[in-house]
Design an enzyme around this catalytic site. Structure first.
Site, PDB file in Angstrom:
ATOM      1  N   LYS A   1     -14.608   8.479  -3.598  1.00  0.00           N
ATOM      2  CA  LYS A   1     -15.867   8.761  -2.890  1.00  0.00           C
ATOM      3  C   LYS A   1     -16.407  10.128  -3.295  1.00  0.00           C
ATOM      4  CE  LYS A   1     -14.075   5.900   0.750  1.00  0.00           C
ATOM      5  NZ  LYS A   1     -13.167   5.862   1.913  1.00  0.00           N
TER       6      LYS A   1
ATOM      7  N   LYS B   1       0.880  14.271   1.824  1.00  0.00           N
ATOM      8  CA  LYS B   1      -0.465  14.614   1.345  1.00  0.00           C
ATOM      9  C   LYS B   1      -0.619  16.127   1.170  1.00  0.00           C
ATOM     10  CE  LYS B   1      -2.547  10.572   3.655  1.00  0.00           C
ATOM     11  NZ  LYS B   1      -3.171   9.772   2.582  1.00  0.00           N
TER      12      LYS B   1
ATOM     13  N   THR C   1      -8.579   6.802  -1.804  1.00  0.00           N
ATOM     14  CA  THR C   1      -9.932   6.283  -2.018  1.00  0.00           C
ATOM     15  C   THR C   1     -10.964   7.374  -1.727  1.00  0.00           C
ATOM     16  OG1 THR C   1      -9.719   5.339   0.192  1.00  0.00           O
ATOM     17  CG2 THR C   1      -9.528   3.813  -1.659  1.00  0.00           C
TER      18      THR C   1
ATOM     19  N   LYS D   1      -8.340  13.567   5.092  1.00  0.00           N
ATOM     20  CA  LYS D   1      -7.460  12.402   5.015  1.00  0.00           C
ATOM     21  C   LYS D   1      -6.479  12.521   6.167  1.00  0.00           C
ATOM     22  CE  LYS D   1      -6.486  13.864   0.810  1.00  0.00           C
ATOM     23  NZ  LYS D   1      -6.673  12.690   0.008  1.00  0.00           N
ATOM     24  N   ARG D   2      -5.684  11.454   6.417  1.00  0.00           N
ATOM     25  CA  ARG D   2      -4.673  11.563   7.460  1.00  0.00           C
ATOM     26  C   ARG D   2      -3.765  12.766   7.196  1.00  0.00           C
ATOM     27  NH1 ARG D   2      -3.889   7.593  11.338  1.00  0.00           N
ATOM     28  NH2 ARG D   2      -2.211   8.981  11.970  1.00  0.00           N
TER      29      ARG D   2
ATOM     30  N   HIS E   1       0.791  -1.235   0.000  1.00  0.00           N
ATOM     31  CA  HIS E   1       0.000   0.000   0.000  1.00  0.00           C
ATOM     32  C   HIS E   1       0.821   1.281   0.000  1.00  0.00           C
ATOM     33  CE1 HIS E   1      -4.019  -1.808   0.895  1.00  0.00           C
ATOM     34  NE2 HIS E   1      -3.269  -2.758   1.421  1.00  0.00           N
TER      35      HIS E   1
HETATM   36  N1  GPQ Z   1      -2.287   3.475   3.402  1.00  0.00           N
HETATM   37 CL1  GPQ Z   1       1.118   1.678   3.957  1.00  0.00          CL
HETATM   38  C1  GPQ Z   1      -2.758   3.637   4.688  1.00  0.00           C
HETATM   39  O1  GPQ Z   1      -3.865   4.129   4.898  1.00  0.00           O
HETATM   40  N2  GPQ Z   1      -1.994   3.212   5.732  1.00  0.00           N
HETATM   41  C2  GPQ Z   1      -0.792   2.623   5.560  1.00  0.00           C
HETATM   42  O2  GPQ Z   1      -0.119   2.238   6.537  1.00  0.00           O
HETATM   43  C3  GPQ Z   1      -0.355   2.455   4.228  1.00  0.00           C
HETATM   44  C4  GPQ Z   1      -1.090   2.893   3.181  1.00  0.00           C
HETATM   45  C5  GPQ Z   1      -3.164   3.896   2.283  1.00  0.00           C
HETATM   46  C6  GPQ Z   1      -2.480   4.645   1.155  1.00  0.00           C
HETATM   47  O3  GPQ Z   1      -1.766   5.738   1.686  1.00  0.00           O
HETATM   48  C7  GPQ Z   1      -3.556   5.105   0.182  1.00  0.00           C
HETATM   49  O4  GPQ Z   1      -2.973   5.749  -0.919  1.00  0.00           O
HETATM   50  C8  GPQ Z   1      -4.383   3.913  -0.291  1.00  0.00           C
HETATM   51  O5  GPQ Z   1      -5.481   4.343  -1.033  1.00  0.00           O
HETATM   52  C9  GPQ Z   1      -4.877   3.108   0.901  1.00  0.00           C
HETATM   53  O6  GPQ Z   1      -3.804   2.749   1.753  1.00  0.00           O
HETATM   54  C10 GPQ Z   1      -5.568   1.830   0.474  1.00  0.00           C
HETATM   55  O7  GPQ Z   1      -4.783   1.103  -0.417  1.00  0.00           O
END
Ligand code: GPQ
Length: 753
Positions: A604, A499, A600, A493-494, A313
């Site tokens: 949405k 980001k 994601t 988002k986080r 991811h």
């Molecule tokens: N992602 Cl490695 C997370 O939310 N937490 C994590 O620890 C890692 C990835 C996210 C990623 O940043 C997004 O771009 C993706 O859309 C999401 O995972 C799902 O694949």
């Protein structure tokens, strides 16, 4: 007994007259009724059964989602209406479990919904964190973390009779299994989310989220990813991971036994999915348990490799897990010889030292173990998979070209359209029929209606009413007032530097100064932010502080406040997203190209009629390919340019700010006005970072960002053209259904039916 009777029965058992019941009591009654009904459902059958291992399942509230899938929303509304209330009021009493950080955890939850809705046999395996990640408190002007308890007497957890002993170095710890049932959409299927827990969980800390990290027996499942800035925190994380996979592997073998399948045919009957590296120890653990049950080591390694698949991811190095082998020997020493054996076997397949599992410092590279000993490896968007293949994991790709594949992420439209935006869902159904609910690609049929004035007007009216609803909700929740005639610009988002919330903050400063200089915009702009920062990530918390200070500064300036507003919403979670997304006009997806694996939230917002303002990163690329450049706002350097800049050390923030207009935006962060509101130390850290390090290249794209955002705001004024663009976005959003994603996982990786 039917649904209504079960609800009534619960209330009467608790001596509550329905008309007099509190929202809380009604919520419990509905929860209990649904839980009983799902118990009765038969289990799904297939050739193979999937176990989706994930340290996170960010499920969100489940009342409405379950009612939707069981086809009971209208009946629940009718029942509650008779008692003088509504589903919306009742569901507001449901606590949201915070069993995830962000996208990764939410993806796992969308996947569970799609697996059940496609009628596939597949259960989730994870942990039952009692206090979740944390609840964010912003009342002091910066982030404070508090426990987020969610387990109440009537929660969605069902206790089961199953327990499994997990052998740790200090002795056995019993894992108790709880299940959350996952119904498919109107298909009678119920799968399960298996959450393991300790038998005697510790109570919540009185204040904050610190607790005794050495008290494994009671605290193992207290929090998700406890602070790992010290060794005890990191060890606890290894304890959590081993607890999850050891108990999960025992559950798998138990179900194999129950079904009468021979263990040396595990790969014929089972698929194990490893969601990021947190569950990677399931590989050596399954081998260990199979060998203990009489399977030869060679055969055990072979069948585990056939059984397991891994999703990556991220390409951010700091997020790729590595554990000193010494940690593993302190937690679960029985795995050490197995990991060493896997390392030896991997070295027989390649001479390349960089692809080894154990490096020269005796550190285990979890992702390397996954790639060698899984049958498939996938990235989560086309660009991300390409970067894995061509750069991040190029050596592995050369070794195992057939293992690599892409699975672009998706979202469940049951929650992210029908659940959060019922008016839009109904409008779509009125226009093209309801087949899109089970086959989201049908949304493309909306393209036949792009010139239907009535439809465009109805779409506009729904967006306006969603904006009003959001404003009313925020007024009640946070006491803020919002002009619903404004453009709603949303970044949720986080909080992470990659980001680039800080870039959006610089835009806000630019806009503030521009308005002060007499450039009155044609319409007000409201900038919404919601984000949690990792408790130990100082600069991320500093950026939240900058946003809060800017929000206050602008609100206190009567020359600007009618035109610009920053709203920072506390404690971002699934529920907050469900309120914001249907009301969004602009979807901010502004990560540094190459860094956001997929995203994601972008999907949405697109599905809910917001236009993407984004970089060429992650799934943004696929969004823009589908809708066309004229229906999105793309800006910034490409991933190739960015990757090259990193490779050549070619980015120096000084080149961008020295003597330019950008300098005054950065200076503003530590201006007297800002220092009068905020904490100097915190503001200064952000200021200095932008001038000196700026690791995620904010200044590289800031000019293009401001220009593109201004264009986007100008285009908003051509209301007709804008609404048409939103319709085109909704029509193309079907590709991002997690049903499509899961169908591809099943076709290419799991082969369940
Ligand atoms: N992602 Cl490695 C997370 O939310 N937490 C994590 O620890 C890692 C990835 C996210 C990623 O940043 C997004 O771009 C993706 O859309 C999401 O995972 C799902 O694949």
């Amino acid at each position: 007994m039917n649904f209504e009777d079960r609800v009534r029965e619960f209330l009467s058992q608790h001596n509550v007259a329905p008309e007099a019941a509190t929202g809380e009591q009604l919520m419990q009654a509905l929860t209990s009724a649904l839980r009983q009904m799902q118990f009765d459902a038969p289990k799904t059958q297939g050739k193979r059964k999937l176990y989706y291992f994930s340290a996170e399942f960010l499920v969100g509230r489940l009342l409405r989602a379950n009612l939707i899938n069981l086809g009971l929303v209208d009946r629940a509304e009718a029942l509650l209406q008779g008692w003088g209330t509504t589903l919306a009021e009742v569901e507001d009493c449901e606590p949201e479990p915070s069993l995830g950080n962000g996208g990764l955890g939410r993806l796992a939850a969308c996947f569970m919904d799609s697996i059940a809705s496609l009628g596939l046999p597949g259960d989730g395996v994870g942990l039952n964190y009692h206090y979740g990640l944390f609840r964010q408190d912003l009342s002091q002007g910066y982030q404070l973390e508090e426990p987020n308890p969610w387990i109440e007497r009537e929660s969605w957890l069902c206790s089961t009779p199953f327990t499994f002993d997990v052998p740790f170095a200090f002795g056995n710890l019993r894992a108790k299994l709880f299940d959350i049932e996952v119904p498919g959409y109107k298909n009678g299927v119920v799968n399960r989310l298996h959450l393991f827990d300790v038998e005697n969980p510790a109570p919540a800390p009185e204040h904050g989220i610190s607790f005794n990290k050495n008290d494994i027996e009671h605290c193992l499942t207290s929090f998700l990813y406890p602070d790992d800035s010290d060794e005890a925190g990191r060890l606890l994380r290894v304890y959590q991971e081993y607890f999850m996979v050891c108990a999960g592997a025992q559950l798998i073998l138990h179900e194999m036994d129950e079904a009468g399948h021979p263990l040396d045919q595990l790969d014929k009957f089972v698929a194990v999915h490893i969601n990021d590296t947190h569950p990677s120890m399931v590989i050596p653990e399954l081998i260990r348990q199979l060998v203990a049950r009489g399977v030869s080591v060679d055969r055990a390694v072979e069948i585990v490799e056939n059984t397991c698949a891994y999703t990556n991811h991220t390409i951010l190095a700091e997020a790729l897990e590595t554990w000193p082998i010494d940690f593993i020997s302190r937690v679960a020493p029985q795995l050490v010889p197995i990991i060493q054996d896997l390392d030896r076997r991997a070295r027989l397949r390649t001479q390349n030292e960089k692809l080894a599992i154990l490096d020269k410092n005796n550190v285990v590279h979890m992702a390397h173990m996954d790639v060698h000993f899984c049958c498939k490896v996938n990235g989560v968007a086309a660009l991300h998979t390409k970067i894995l293949e061509e750069s991040e994991m190029h050596g592995f790709y050369q070794l195992y070209p057939d293992k690599f594949n892409n699975k672009t992420n998706g979202i469940t439209f049951r929650r992210w359209l029908m659940g959060c935006n019922p008016d839009l869902a109904n409008l779509i159904t009125q226009t093209i029929g309801d087949s899109w609910i089970k086959d989201a690609s049908q949304l493309e049929r909306l393209l036949d209606h792009v010139n239907d004035e009535n439809l465009l007007n109805a779409l506009d009216a729904i967006k306006t009413s969603n904006k009003k609803r959001l404003a009313a909700w925020l007024e009640k929740k946070e006491g803020v007032q919002i002009d619903t005639n404004a453009v709603f610009d949303v970044q949720i988002k986080r909080l992470h530097q990659y980001k680039r919330q800080q870039m959006n903050a610089l835009y806000a400063i630019w806009k503030y100064l521009d308005i002060k200089n007499g450039h009155i915009p044609s319409r007000p702009l409201v900038m919404f932010f919601a984000a949690k920062a990792a408790p130990a990530y100082i600069l991320a918390k500093d950026i939240i502080h900058v946003l809060l200070c800017l929000s206050k500064l602008i609100a206190n300036d009567p020359a600007v406040s009618p035109w610009l507003k920053i709203v920072v919403i506390e404690n971002y979670n699934v529920t907050v997203a469900e309120h914001l997304i249907p009301a969004a006009n602009i979807s901010e997806q502004i990560s540094l190209a190459s860094k956001e694996a997929s995203g994601t939230g972008n999907m949405k917002m697109m599905a809910n009629g917001a236009l993407t303002l984004g970089t060429q990163d992650g799934a943004n690329v696929e969004i823009v390919n589908l809708v066309g450049k004229e229906n999105a706002y793309e800006f910034g350097r490409t991933s190739e340019e960015v990757i090259k800049l990193y490779a050549t050390n070619g980015y120096h923030p000084t080149d961008f700010w020295k003597g330019s207009d950008i300098e005054r935006l950065i200076d503003f962060i530590v201006s007297p006005e800002m220092l009068a509101i905020g904490q100097s130390e915190s503001l200064t850290r952000v200021y200095k970072d932008l001038l000196s390090h700026d690791w995620f290249m904010t200044l590289l794209d800031i000019e293009d960002y401001i220009k593109t955002k201004e264009q986007c705001l100008a285009d908003f004024e051509d209301r007709h053209a804008w609404i048409k663009k939103t319709l085109i976005n909704i029509a193309h959003a079907g590709f991002f259904s997690s049903d499509r994603t899961i169908a591809e996982y099943n076709r290419d990786i799991w082969h369940l039916v």
